[in-house]
Design a protein around this motif. Structure first.
Motif, PDB file in Angstrom:
ATOM      1  N   GLY A 158     -23.767   4.164  30.998  1.00 59.03           N
ATOM      2  CA  GLY A 158     -22.960   3.014  30.623  1.00 59.03           C
ATOM      3  C   GLY A 158     -21.694   2.964  31.442  1.00 59.03           C
ATOM      4  N   ILE A 159     -20.835   2.027  31.117  1.00 60.73           N
ATOM      5  CA  ILE A 159     -19.557   1.900  31.812  1.00 60.73           C
ATOM      6  C   ILE A 159     -18.454   1.683  30.796  1.00 60.73           C
ATOM      7  CG2 ILE A 159     -19.791  -0.610  32.166  1.00 60.73           C
ATOM      8  CD1 ILE A 159     -18.516  -0.031  35.013  1.00 60.73           C
ATOM      9  N   GLN A 160     -17.382   2.437  30.940  1.00 64.98           N
ATOM     10  CA  GLN A 160     -16.216   2.302  30.081  1.00 64.98           C
ATOM     11  C   GLN A 160     -14.971   2.377  30.951  1.00 64.98           C
ATOM     12  OE1 GLN A 160     -16.428   5.309  27.015  1.00 64.98           O
ATOM     13  NE2 GLN A 160     -17.986   4.207  25.857  1.00 64.98           N
ATOM     14  N   ASN A 161     -14.124   1.359  30.811  1.00 62.97           N
ATOM     15  CA  ASN A 161     -12.906   1.292  31.634  1.00 62.97           C
ATOM     16  C   ASN A 161     -13.222   1.439  33.124  1.00 62.97           C
ATOM     17  OD1 ASN A 161     -11.218   1.083  29.303  1.00 62.97           O
ATOM     18  ND2 ASN A 161     -11.409   3.297  29.031  1.00 62.97           N
ATOM     19  N   ASN A 162     -14.338   0.814  33.535  1.00 62.38           N
ATOM     20  CA  ASN A 162     -14.819   0.800  34.924  1.00 62.38           C
ATOM     21  C   ASN A 162     -15.220   2.185  35.428  1.00 62.38           C
ATOM     22  OD1 ASN A 162     -15.553  -0.843  37.107  1.00 62.38           O
ATOM     23  ND2 ASN A 162     -13.716  -0.284  38.244  1.00 62.38           N
ATOM     24  N   LYS A 163     -15.472   3.115  34.528  1.00 63.81           N
ATOM     25  CA  LYS A 163     -15.949   4.445  34.892  1.00 63.81           C
ATOM     26  C   LYS A 163     -17.346   4.646  34.320  1.00 63.81           C
ATOM     27  CE  LYS A 163     -11.961   5.693  36.724  1.00 63.81           C
ATOM     28  NZ  LYS A 163     -11.801   5.914  38.186  1.00 63.81           N
ATOM     29  N   LEU A 164     -18.250   5.214  35.118  1.00 72.84           N
ATOM     30  CA  LEU A 164     -19.596   5.475  34.642  1.00 72.84           C
ATOM     31  C   LEU A 164     -19.590   6.621  33.642  1.00 72.84           C
ATOM     32  CD1 LEU A 164     -21.704   5.165  37.922  1.00 72.84           C
ATOM     33  CD2 LEU A 164     -21.296   3.442  36.163  1.00 72.84           C
ATOM     34  N   VAL A 165     -20.334   6.442  32.559  1.00 72.69           N
ATOM     35  CA  VAL A 165     -20.427   7.454  31.501  1.00 72.69           C
ATOM     36  C   VAL A 165     -21.900   7.613  31.124  1.00 72.69           C
ATOM     37  CG1 VAL A 165     -18.116   6.992  30.583  1.00 72.69           C
ATOM     38  CG2 VAL A 165     -20.079   5.706  29.705  1.00 72.69           C
ATOM     39  N   ASP A 166     -22.205   8.658  30.376  1.00 74.36           N
ATOM     40  CA  ASP A 166     -23.550   8.791  29.820  1.00 74.36           C
ATOM     41  C   ASP A 166     -23.461   9.463  28.463  1.00 74.36           C
ATOM     42  OD1 ASP A 166     -24.531  11.893  30.330  1.00 74.36           O
ATOM     43  OD2 ASP A 166     -23.190  11.198  31.926  1.00 74.36           O
ATOM     44  N   TYR A 167     -24.354   9.032  27.576  1.00 79.69           N
ATOM     45  CA  TYR A 167     -24.369   9.518  26.199  1.00 79.69           C
ATOM     46  C   TYR A 167     -25.788   9.835  25.776  1.00 79.69           C
ATOM     47  CZ  TYR A 167     -19.591   7.730  25.645  1.00 79.69           C
ATOM     48  OH  TYR A 167     -18.246   7.498  25.783  1.00 79.69           O
ATOM     49  N   ASP A 168     -25.915  10.651  24.752  1.00 75.98           N
ATOM     50  CA  ASP A 168     -27.203  10.947  24.158  1.00 75.98           C
ATOM     51  C   ASP A 168     -27.775   9.669  23.532  1.00 75.98           C
ATOM     52  OD1 ASP A 168     -28.741  11.847  21.463  1.00 75.98           O
ATOM     53  OD2 ASP A 168     -29.036  13.320  23.045  1.00 75.98           O
ATOM     54  N   ILE A 169     -28.995   9.306  23.889  1.00 70.30           N
ATOM     55  CA  ILE A 169     -29.590   8.073  23.372  1.00 70.30           C
ATOM     56  C   ILE A 169     -29.689   8.107  21.854  1.00 70.30           C
ATOM     57  CG2 ILE A 169     -31.748   6.763  23.210  1.00 70.30           C
ATOM     58  CD1 ILE A 169     -32.174   7.119  26.129  1.00 70.30           C
ATOM     59  N   ALA A 170     -30.067   9.252  21.305  1.00 72.04           N
ATOM     60  CA  ALA A 170     -30.199   9.359  19.848  1.00 72.04           C
ATOM     61  C   ALA A 170     -28.877   9.042  19.163  1.00 72.04           C
ATOM     62  CB  ALA A 170     -30.690  10.754  19.471  1.00 72.04           C
ATOM     63  N   GLU A 171     -27.789   9.515  19.752  1.00 68.52           N
ATOM     64  CA  GLU A 171     -26.458   9.252  19.186  1.00 68.52           C
ATOM     65  C   GLU A 171     -26.105   7.768  19.299  1.00 68.52           C
ATOM     66  OE1 GLU A 171     -21.765  10.240  20.230  1.00 68.52           O
ATOM     67  OE2 GLU A 171     -23.365  11.479  21.078  1.00 68.52           O
ATOM     68  N   ILE A 172     -26.399   7.179  20.442  1.00 69.85           N
ATOM     69  CA  ILE A 172     -26.094   5.764  20.663  1.00 69.85           C
ATOM     70  C   ILE A 172     -26.845   4.883  19.665  1.00 69.85           C
ATOM     71  CG2 ILE A 172     -26.450   3.846  22.276  1.00 69.85           C
ATOM     72  CD1 ILE A 172     -24.025   5.610  22.903  1.00 69.85           C
ATOM     73  N   LEU A 173     -28.086   5.224  19.373  1.00 75.16           N
ATOM     74  CA  LEU A 173     -28.909   4.410  18.485  1.00 75.16           C
ATOM     75  C   LEU A 173     -28.441   4.452  17.033  1.00 75.16           C
ATOM     76  CD1 LEU A 173     -32.462   5.086  19.945  1.00 75.16           C
ATOM     77  CD2 LEU A 173     -31.133   2.980  20.093  1.00 75.16           C
ATOM     78  N   THR A 174     -27.587   5.419  16.703  1.00 75.83           N
ATOM     79  CA  THR A 174     -27.049   5.472  15.341  1.00 75.83           C
ATOM     80  C   THR A 174     -25.750   4.691  15.220  1.00 75.83           C
ATOM     81  OG1 THR A 174     -25.735   7.494  15.755  1.00 75.83           O
ATOM     82  CG2 THR A 174     -28.025   7.784  15.031  1.00 75.83           C
ATOM     83  N   GLN A 175     -25.227   4.207  16.356  1.00 71.90           N
ATOM     84  CA  GLN A 175     -23.952   3.495  16.367  1.00 71.90           C
ATOM     85  C   GLN A 175     -24.173   1.997  16.542  1.00 71.90           C
ATOM     86  OE1 GLN A 175     -21.439   5.244  19.378  1.00 71.90           O
ATOM     87  NE2 GLN A 175     -21.860   7.324  18.704  1.00 71.90           N
ATOM     88  N   LYS A 176     -23.168   1.237  16.180  1.00 72.18           N
ATOM     89  CA  LYS A 176     -23.241  -0.221  16.314  1.00 72.18           C
ATOM     90  C   LYS A 176     -22.124  -0.697  17.227  1.00 72.18           C
ATOM     91  CE  LYS A 176     -23.505  -4.474  13.558  1.00 72.18           C
ATOM     92  NZ  LYS A 176     -24.787  -4.882  14.152  1.00 72.18           N
ATOM     93  N   HIS A 177     -22.504  -1.533  18.176  1.00 68.29           N
ATOM     94  CA  HIS A 177     -21.502  -2.127  19.055  1.00 68.29           C
ATOM     95  C   HIS A 177     -20.632  -3.083  18.254  1.00 68.29           C
ATOM     96  CE1 HIS A 177     -19.753  -4.155  22.556  1.00 68.29           C
ATOM     97  NE2 HIS A 177     -20.057  -5.296  21.954  1.00 68.29           N
ATOM     98  N   GLY A 178     -19.331  -2.962  18.397  1.00 71.01           N
ATOM     99  CA  GLY A 178     -18.412  -3.833  17.660  1.00 71.01           C
ATOM    100  C   GLY A 178     -17.725  -4.837  18.566  1.00 71.01           C
TER     101      GLY A 178
END
Length: 319
Positions: free
Chosen positions: A285-305
Motif C-alpha cells: 500500500g501507500i501511506q504519506n507517499n511511502k510504500l508500506v506492506d501489511y499482513d493481509i489477515a490483519e488488513i481484512l479485519t480492519q475497515k477503511h474510514g
C-alpha cells in the motif's frame, strides 16, 4: 523464486494494466519468469495460464480495464476450489502469486497463503475501501470521471434552475462521493458512513431557495440508497424540480490518470520485491507517499474510514 504468477480479480479498475506491466517487467529485470492467469481465480482453477514476456505488456499502461480479464468465482471460496488452484500453480511450476484486486480477492490470497502458497496482494478498486493504504489503484481515475460528469451536469442544472441528484459508486465506502462532492462544490454529500437525516437535506435545500439559490447538486453514494427514489422524495417534500443521474459503470472505465499509473507501477513492483525477499501473505500500500506492506489477515479485519476532516469541511463549505 524463479517463477511467479499474476492475476486480477473482482471489479476492474483503471490502472490494473499498469500494475500488471510493472509486475511483468520487474520480474524479467530480475531474471524471474512470470505467468499471467486469465479470468482471476476462475482461470486459476481452469489452468488458463500463459507465460508473459516484455512484449506481452507493451502499450497497455494507458489502457483501462485489465489485460488479464476478471471474473467472479464462488468455487474458489471452497476448500476444493482452492486445492484445484494450488494444483494448477504447482503444475506450471509457479512459486508465488501476485493478486491485484479488492478485499474479496485478498481473501483468496489469504487462503492460498494459509495453505502454504505465498501470495502478495495489490489493492485495485475504484472504491478506495481497503485499510492500510491511503489510495487504491483506480480511485483517482474514477474520481476524475465523476468530476467531469458533474461539471457537465452542473451546466444544465444552472441553465434550467434544477436540483440534481447524482448517484455514484460506493456500496460500503463513501470516498468517491466525498471527494467528488468536495471537489465539485456539492451542496449535499450522502455516504454510507454518515447517514444524514433526510430533514436536514430538505432544510438545506429550502435555505438555499430562500436566499435566491437557483440550483443544487446532491451527491449520493449507492450504499445510501437509490438515487431515483431519493430524488422523488425530494420532489415530493419540496416541490423543487429534481432530476437524477446514475453514473453507473462509466466510473470504472477510461484511461488511467498519471496518479493511478504511477501508483500501480510502484505497488506492482513492490509486490515482486516482497516475494523475492521471501515474504508472503502481505498487502502492499501507500501511506504519506511511502510504500508500506501489511499482513493481509490483519488488513481484512480492519475497515477503511473516511477522512473526518474532509467530511466536516464539506459541511462547512456547503452552507
Amino acid at each position: 523464486m524463479k517463477r511467479l504468477g499474476v492475476l486480477t480479480s473482482g471489479g476492474d479498475a483503471p490502472g490494473m494494466n499498469a500494475a500488471i506491466r510493472a509486475v511483468v517487467r520487474k520480474c524479467i529485470y530480475h531474471n524471474v519468469e512470470i505467468y499471467g492467469i486469465k479470468y482471476g481465480y476462475q482461470g486459476l482453477i481452469e489452468g488458463n495460464i500463459e507465460k508473459l514476456h516484455v512484449g506481452s505488456v507493451g502499450d497497455i499502461i494507458q489502457r483501462g480495464g485489465t489485460k488479464l480479464y476478471s471474473a467472479r468465482c464462488p468455487e474458489f471460496k471452497t476448500e476444493e476450489g482452492q486445492r484445484k488452484g494450488i494444483e494448477q500453480l504447482n503444475k506450471f511450476g509457479i512459486e508465488g502469486l501476485i493478486v491485484i484486486g479488492g478485499d474479496g480477492s485478498f481473501r483468496g490470497a489469504q487462503k492460498l497463503t494459509e495453505k502454504g502458497f505465498p501470495c502478495i496482494g495489490v489493492p485495485g478498486t475504484i472504491d478506495n475501501d481497503i485499510a492500510g493504504t491511503d489510495f487504491t489503484i483506480g480511485f483517482d481515475t474514477a474520481l476524475n470521471t465523476i468530476i467531469e460528469a458533474i461539471d457537465k451536469i452542473r451546466d444544465t442544472a444552472t441553465s434550467h434552475e434544477r436540483t440534481y441528484v447524482i448517484e455514484v459508486m460506493g456500496r460500503d465506502a463513501g470516498d468517491l462521493a466525498l471527494w467528488a462532492g468536495l471537489a465539485d462544490g456539492a451542496e449535499t454529500i450522502l455516504i454510507p458512513e454518515r447517514q444524514d437525516d433526510f430533514e436536514e437535506v430538505i432544510s438545506r435545500l429550502k435555505r438555499g431557495v430562500e436566499r435566491g439559490k437557483k440550483h443544487s447538486i446532491i451527491i449520493l453514494a449507492e450504499g445510501v440508497g437509490s438515487g431515483i427514489e431519493f430524488g422523488e422524495k425530494i420532489k415530493q417534500a419540496t416541490n423543487i424540480e429534481t432530476r437524477v443521474t446514475v453514473l453507473g459503470h462509466i466510473q470504472r472505465g477510461g484511461s488511467p490518470t498519471a496518479a493511478d499509473r504511477v501508483l500501480a507501477s510502484r505497488l506492482g513492483a513492490k509486490a515482486v520485491d516482497l516475494l523475492l525477499e521471501g515474504k508472503a501473505g502481505r498487502m502492499v500500500g501507500i501511506q504519506n507517499n511511502k510504500l508500506v506492506d501489511y499482513d493481509i489477515a490483519e488488513i481484512l479485519t480492519q475497515k477503511h474510514g473516511i477522512d473526518e476532516g474532509m467530511y466536516q469541511l464539506s459541511k462547512e463549505l456547503s452552507i
